[in-house]
Structure formats: C-alpha cells, structure tokens
Design a protein around this motif. Structure first.
Motif, PDB file in Angstrom:
ATOM      1  N   GLY A 154       6.839   5.552  -0.008  1.00 10.21           N
ATOM      2  CA  GLY A 154       7.388   4.233  -0.263  1.00 10.21           C
ATOM      3  C   GLY A 154       6.812   3.626  -1.534  1.00 10.21           C
ATOM      4  O   GLY A 154       6.605   4.319  -2.530  1.00 10.21           O
ATOM      5  N   TRP A 155       6.527   2.319  -1.494  1.00  6.21           N
ATOM      6  CA  TRP A 155       5.917   1.648  -2.633  1.00  6.21           C
ATOM      7  C   TRP A 155       4.398   1.716  -2.593  1.00  6.21           C
ATOM      8  O   TRP A 155       3.727   1.103  -3.421  1.00  6.21           O
ATOM      9  CB  TRP A 155       6.371   0.185  -2.682  1.00  6.21           C
ATOM     10  CG  TRP A 155       7.708   0.008  -3.320  1.00  6.21           C
ATOM     11  CD1 TRP A 155       8.099   0.497  -4.533  1.00  6.21           C
ATOM     12  CD2 TRP A 155       8.833  -0.702  -2.789  1.00  6.21           C
ATOM     13  NE1 TRP A 155       9.397   0.131  -4.796  1.00  6.21           N
ATOM     14  CE2 TRP A 155       9.880  -0.610  -3.745  1.00  6.21           C
ATOM     15  CE3 TRP A 155       9.066  -1.415  -1.615  1.00  6.21           C
ATOM     16  CZ2 TRP A 155      11.118  -1.201  -3.563  1.00  6.21           C
ATOM     17  CZ3 TRP A 155      10.307  -1.994  -1.431  1.00  6.21           C
ATOM     18  CH2 TRP A 155      11.323  -1.888  -2.391  1.00  6.21           C
ATOM     19  N   ASP A 156       3.844   2.457  -1.627  1.00  8.34           N
ATOM     20  CA  ASP A 156       2.389   2.586  -1.537  1.00  8.34           C
ATOM     21  C   ASP A 156       1.850   3.653  -2.469  1.00  8.34           C
ATOM     22  O   ASP A 156       0.644   3.725  -2.704  1.00  8.34           O
ATOM     23  CB  ASP A 156       1.969   2.929  -0.102  1.00  8.34           C
ATOM     24  CG  ASP A 156       2.278   1.799   0.872  1.00  8.34           C
ATOM     25  OD1 ASP A 156       2.254   0.635   0.420  1.00  8.34           O
ATOM     26  OD2 ASP A 156       2.543   2.078   2.051  1.00  8.34           O
ATOM     27  N   GLY A 157       2.711   4.502  -2.995  1.00  9.11           N
ATOM     28  CA  GLY A 157       2.271   5.557  -3.894  1.00  9.11           C
ATOM     29  C   GLY A 157       1.922   5.024  -5.268  1.00  9.11           C
ATOM     30  O   GLY A 157       2.036   3.820  -5.548  1.00  9.11           O
ATOM     31  N   PRO A 158       1.501   5.906  -6.176  1.00  5.47           N
ATOM     32  CA  PRO A 158       1.129   5.477  -7.534  1.00  5.47           C
ATOM     33  C   PRO A 158       2.322   4.941  -8.304  1.00  5.47           C
ATOM     34  O   PRO A 158       3.461   5.389  -8.121  1.00  5.47           O
ATOM     35  CB  PRO A 158       0.574   6.757  -8.171  1.00  5.47           C
ATOM     36  CG  PRO A 158       1.192   7.872  -7.387  1.00  5.47           C
ATOM     37  CD  PRO A 158       1.341   7.363  -5.987  1.00  5.47           C
ATOM     38  N   SER A 159       2.060   3.973  -9.171  1.00  4.21           N
ATOM     39  CA  SER A 159       3.109   3.386  -9.995  1.00  4.21           C
ATOM     40  C   SER A 159       3.551   4.373 -11.076  1.00  4.21           C
ATOM     41  O   SER A 159       2.750   5.146 -11.595  1.00  4.21           O
ATOM     42  CB  SER A 159       2.603   2.092 -10.644  1.00  4.21           C
ATOM     43  OG  SER A 159       3.573   1.555 -11.515  1.00  4.21           O
TER      44      SER A 159
END
Length: 256
Positions: A154-159
């Motif tokens: 999801g959005w928890d991974g690296p940018s």
C-alpha cells in the motif's frame, strides 16, 4: 567554519584579513557601489523565494528566472530606442517580470491526462488537467495527484518520486487533524495524523483510502487547478485498471 579555517591556513593574520574583507566594501564610493551592484540580484532572488515559500510553493529556479527576466527586459529596451524613457522603463520591467513568470510556470505547472473512470462524474477518461506541483494546498475538497499505492504494501512502502508505479487522481476528503471517516480501514475513530491525507474517488468503485488507508502527503505530486480540455469520452461504468498510467510531465502525462 570551513571558510574560517581556510583563511587561517592561507593568511598570516586572519583577523586583519577578515577586517579587510568586511570594511573594504565601505572604503570608497566605488567599492560601495560595487557591493550594491552585486548584492541587488541576490536580494531580489531572496525576496522572490520568500514569497513563493509563504505561498507553499518550492521555487528552485529563482536565479534562472532573474537572468531570463533581465535578458528579456534588455531586449525590449534595445528594440524600442525611440520610446520616451518613462514608458520604456515600465514596458521593460513588465516584459522582464512576464518572462520570469513564464519560466516559473513551466517549473511549477504540469499537465496530467486522466486514464480511467475513478473520478466520474467529475472527471472523465481523457480529460487533461492543469496541476500545481506542491503539497500545502491539499485541503478537503481539492483534487490531487498522488503516487499509486503498492499492491503489497500500500502506501506504507518506500516513496517513489519518479512515479514509475503509476499515479492516482483522487479527492481529499480529510487532512491532518480532521476526523477519520468511518469507511477508512482501522478502528474508525480519532483524527487524521499529521502528514497524512484521506483520499476518495468520486466513483463508488474507486480504489482509494477505502482499501489502502490514509495516504502520506509526501506521495502527492500536486493539486489540480483546473481542467484544460475534456476527453470527450463517456463516463466509465467501473474504474479502468491503473497499469496504463505513466509519469506526469510538463506537457503530456496520464493518471489512473
């Protein structure tokens, strides 16, 4: 510190060296005029950056804008040799300001093409949007372009600032400090944490914070200012897959 150490190494008398460095600019009218001539451009750049930062925009091309504006103003002045001084000065300044503004706009604005139907009926497949690339105006109700969440983390991974994984065009429904909507995964209580956004597409079957939770604000590419051109397509009955999305660019780009 590094400059002081360098002066200590190369100078027999560091105190005298710094005294000359500070006072030499005021030793004569010519020296003081030189100081003003070299300082004025830096002050103009600083003032421009302060205004842009206060507006929530990161301007990294201020020096180039100064040079473009100066060249444009000089070109206009040289092309109108018979014009009276006062209107010539005003026109030259206006031309310089306009040239700098155009360059700044190219750095801060980009276009995004919508791919899919997750924002119908507000936006449709093929719509071309004008996007301002900054984050501070991401308030509830605004439409933003954000990085597509990873299918596993999801959005928890690296940018990924490059946007290689694709982009989403969604509406902000809650920002930091706002109550967390009940449909967001989790306990459904509390408030949105600092640096987070709750996003939702206008289509009921949109993929957004309903599935992925709040989105970190640093995943945002920019805020949609307006629709430049309609795609002319009919609203999709379900959101199109995001695999066709590509990296936003200044002239032509796409988003799910």
């Amino acid at each position: 510190v590094a400059g002081f150490l360098l002066v200590v190494v190369v100078s027999d008398n560091p105190v005298l060296a710094y005294q000359q460095l500070l006072l030499a600019n005021f030793a004569s009218p010519a020296n003081f005029g030189n100081l003003l001539m070299r300082t004025a451009p830096l002050l103009l750049i600083a003032i421009g950056i302060v205004f842009s930062f206060r507006a929530g925009i990161f301007n990294v091309g201020a020096e180039g804008q100064l040079y473009v504006g100066a060249i444009s103003a000089a070109a206009v002045a040289l092309s109108l040799p018979t014009m009276p001084a006062v209107p010539l000065i005003l026109i030259s300044r206006a031309a310089g300001a306009a040239a700098g503004a155009v360059l700044a706009a190219r750095l801060l604005l980009s276009t995004v093409t919508v791919r899919g139907g997750s924002m119908t009926p507000t936006l449709h497949h093929g719509d071309v949007l004008l996007v301002l690339r900054h984050r501070r105006r991401a308030r509830p109700g605004r439409i933003v372009v954000v990085q597509r969440p990873d299918r596993r983390t999801g959005w928890d991974g690296p940018s990924d600032p490059s946007g290689a994984g694709g982009w989403y065009v969604k509406r902000v429904v809650a920002a930091a400090g706002d109550p967390v909507p009940a449909w967001v995964p989790g306990d459904g209580t509390g408030r949105v944490p600092p640096g987070m956004l709750v996003l939702r597409g206008d289509h009921p079957r949109s993929e957004d914070s309903k599935q992925w939770g709040p989105c970190p604000a640093d995943r945002m590419y920019g805020v949609v200012l307006m629709r430049l051109r309609g795609g002319g397509g009919r609203a999709a009955t379900r959101p199109a897959p995001a695999r066709g999305a590509s990296r936003p660019r200044r002239r032509s780009s796409s988003s799910p």
